[in-house]
Design an enzyme around this catalytic site. Structure first.
Site, PDB file in Angstrom:
ATOM      1  N   GLU A 266     -20.602 -21.878  -5.981  1.00 18.63           N
ATOM      2  CA  GLU A 266     -19.196 -22.251  -5.780  1.00 18.63           C
ATOM      3  C   GLU A 266     -19.203 -23.200  -4.591  1.00 18.63           C
ATOM      4  OE1 GLU A 266     -15.956 -22.076  -3.619  1.00 18.63           O
ATOM      5  OE2 GLU A 266     -16.175 -19.887  -3.749  1.00 18.63           O
TER       6      GLU A 266
ATOM      7  N   CYS B  91     -12.234 -22.722   0.818  1.00 23.07           N
ATOM      8  CA  CYS B  91     -12.564 -23.581  -0.324  1.00 23.07           C
ATOM      9  C   CYS B  91     -11.321 -23.996  -1.092  1.00 23.07           C
ATOM     10  CB  CYS B  91     -13.561 -22.884  -1.242  1.00 23.07           C
ATOM     11  SG  CYS B  91     -13.139 -21.188  -1.552  1.00 23.07           S
TER      12      CYS B  91
END
Ligand code: NAP
Length: 527
Positions: free
Chosen positions: A264, A301
């Site tokens: 990720e 993120c």
């Protein structure tokens, strides 16, 4: 107590020669404890133990594994203030965040425990035999999900607990039945060791095999590289930069036996502010977004790094309001001098691009290791032509793109790299006028948000945290929520297998009383 050693299975080991310390960014000093990087022998031993443990661990029932996960959560809580203080000293993050993240970490472990306790997650699918089928008899086929084998988890810098040692990747892999070797993040090695001790204690107390978990220290890429290359490692979990994630993905693909890397990585999380919403709510939206851009020093993120609107008076006013709001917010400490350094460098690289206008930059003096938040603005055409402007600036930074019209807005969305999230800010019914913009956005992201902010990721089964590359290396999976377990398993079929030799999940009597698909019908009945 922090020893600075590695957990090679249940054993503390530290015969390596390379040592390092962690750093307190708030005090701008090195922390006291010295950590020993794992040696090649320790790496090999951890993988061999994991490989052996894989067999024994899978003889444990779902309920036994659930007890292990719940015991980890209990032991993390029992680390109490020692854990919280270590976390704060290694991250510069406040105590409230540490406690919140600890709660999330424990919640994730308990959610996986509940999933195992119930048992239906294995997707048991049974098609019984039809011996007299013509022209050929149909065999009895029974399929379920089985664990891949030892998994290597790279802890994330920005979540010392929830995406690190006992974080989402580890919890999901242990729940799936995979032993885990954590490559501890060097910025919070002490937090990592404390959490590792909680896992080892839980493994011993609940009778899990030695090697079900190891925690290896490292302050450079070598330990991670050796782990990913090791033939007995079967999958990798990673959260961090695109450069790091891609390097590990390529390494795994070059092995004789390629393995999956679920990374990720970066995301700029586009936010589309439609004209009527902008006209009616510019002040409120500016306040909300100034908060979302700067929360946690922008080290998420899902930080909104890109705001897209149609050029005009309202957008100009919004940029002004956002600029005013963002410089009113007190700057905060970043995780590490390296992260501040990367932020300032990447911000400057963006600012240096031709056509970019700095709308707000926190110009005043800030404490060492604090981030200066900034908002910049650029015309749509310039943004489209210069892909350097599409890169993530990890920190409290956002770019407002002024698109000429809806067609240019759509073209920009179509040209974005894959993203974790996309957000639409719209007044009632306004959204209906932009169907192509919505479709374009859906094609680029993993999660779409209506009238909100992308920061704040709920942990629940319907969460999708992952998107088209480079948001993640495999957009078919999520890194958050119980469905993230699917990354660490593979489907496996038994054909005409004797009932007493089948796993309980597939036996005729359905002793676990789980939900199964039997001849196309979902039920929990015996056959
Ligand atoms: P990183 O540089 O990607 O490193 C993450 C982990 O991967 C570290 O443990 C690192 O090991 C390892 N690693 C990196 N490159 C590697 C390679 N080529 N081969 C083997 N292992 C490798 O991320 P970070 O240090 O946590 O943070 C740095 C930057 O990553 C941030 O400034 C930010 O841009 C980005 N980041 C993004 C997110 C996000 O969610 N988008 C989250 C965290 C970080 P060593 O440290 O031991 O070298």
């Amino acid at each position: 107590m922090i020893t600075g050693k590695n957990y090679v299975g249940n054993r503390l080991a530290g015969n390596g020669t390379k040592t390092y310390t962690t750093f307190n960014p708030l005090l701008n000093i090195e922390n006291e404890n010295e950590f020993v990087e794992a040696s090649t022998e320790e790496i090999n031993e951890a993988v061999f133990l994991a490989s052996d443990a894989y067999i024994a661990y899978n003889q444990k029932s779902g309920k036994e594994k659930a007890a292990f996960l719940n015991a980890i959560a209990d032991n993390i809580l029992a680390l109490d203030d020692t854990l919280i203080q270590t976390y704060c000293s290694e991250s510069g993050l406040p105590e409230g965040r540490a406690k919140g993240e600890r709660g999330r970490t424990m919640g994730q472990l308990r959610a996986f425990a509940a999933l195992l306790d119930e048992g239906s997650w294995v997707d048991a699918t049974i098609d019984t035999a039809i011996p007299d089928r013509s022209p050929a008899p149909k065999p009895d086929l029974r399929k379920m999900l089985v664990p891949l084998g030892p998994v290597v988890v790279f802890g994330a810098s920005n979540f010392p607990l929830a995406f690190s040692t006992a974080g989402g990747d580890t919890a999901a892999a242990l729940a799936a039945g995979c032993p885990v070797i954590v490559k501890s993040h060097p910025m919070h090695a002490g937090t990592g060791e404390l959490v590792a001790s909680a896992i080892i204690k839980a493994a011993e107390a609940t009778g899990m095999p030695n090697g079900v978990f190891s925690n290896l220290n490292s302050s450079g890429i070598e330990v991670g590289v050796q782990l990913v290359k090791h033939p007995q490692v079967k999958a990798v979990g990673f959260t961090g930069s695109i450069v790091g994630g891609r390097a590990l993905f390529d390494l795994a693909a070059q092995r004789d036996e390629p393995i999956p890397v679920f990374a990720e990585m970066g995301s700029i999380n586009p936010v589309i502010i439609l004209p009527e919403a902008l006209r009616n709510r510019a002040v409120e939206l500016a306040k909300t977004y100034a908060g979302s851009i700067t929360v946690g020093s922008g080290q998420f993120c899902t930080n909104p790094g890109l705001l897209l609107g149609i050029a005009g008076e309202s957008l100009t006013q919004f940029v002004q309001n956002l600029s005013d709001e963002i410089v009113r917010i007190e700057p905060s400490c970043m995780l590490h001098p390296k992260i501040v350094g990367a932020y300032e460098k990447n911000k400057q690289t963006a600012i240096d691009q031709s056509g970019l206008v700095v709308a707000a930059d926190y110009g005043s003096e800030v404490n060492v290791n604090y981030a200066r938040q900034a908002v910049v603005t650029v015309e749509g055409k310039t943004f489209l032509e210069n892909t350097k402007l599409h890169h993530e600036v990890f920190g409290p930074f956002s770019m407002v793109v002024q698109c000429k019209d809806a067609a240019e807005l759509q073209e920009i969305i179509n040209n974005l790299e894959g993203q974790l999230t996309g957000t639409i800010i719209s007044d009632t019914n306004e959204i209906a006028k932009y169907p192509q913009v919505i479709t374009a956005l859906q094609n680029r992201v993993g999660r779409i948000i209506f009238n909100g902010v992308p920061t704040g990721v709920e942990v629940c089964p319907s969460m999708q945290h992952g998107g088209p590359y480079p948001a993640s290396t495999d957009s078919r999976f999520t890194a958050v929520g119980t469905q993230s377990i699917k990354r660490w398993v593979r489907p496996f079929s038994f054909q005409n297998w004797p009932d007493d030799l089948l796993p309980n999940e597939l036996k005729n009597a359905n002793p676990l009383a789980i939900n199964r698909s039997v001849n196309g019908k979902l039920n929990s009945d015996a056959i």
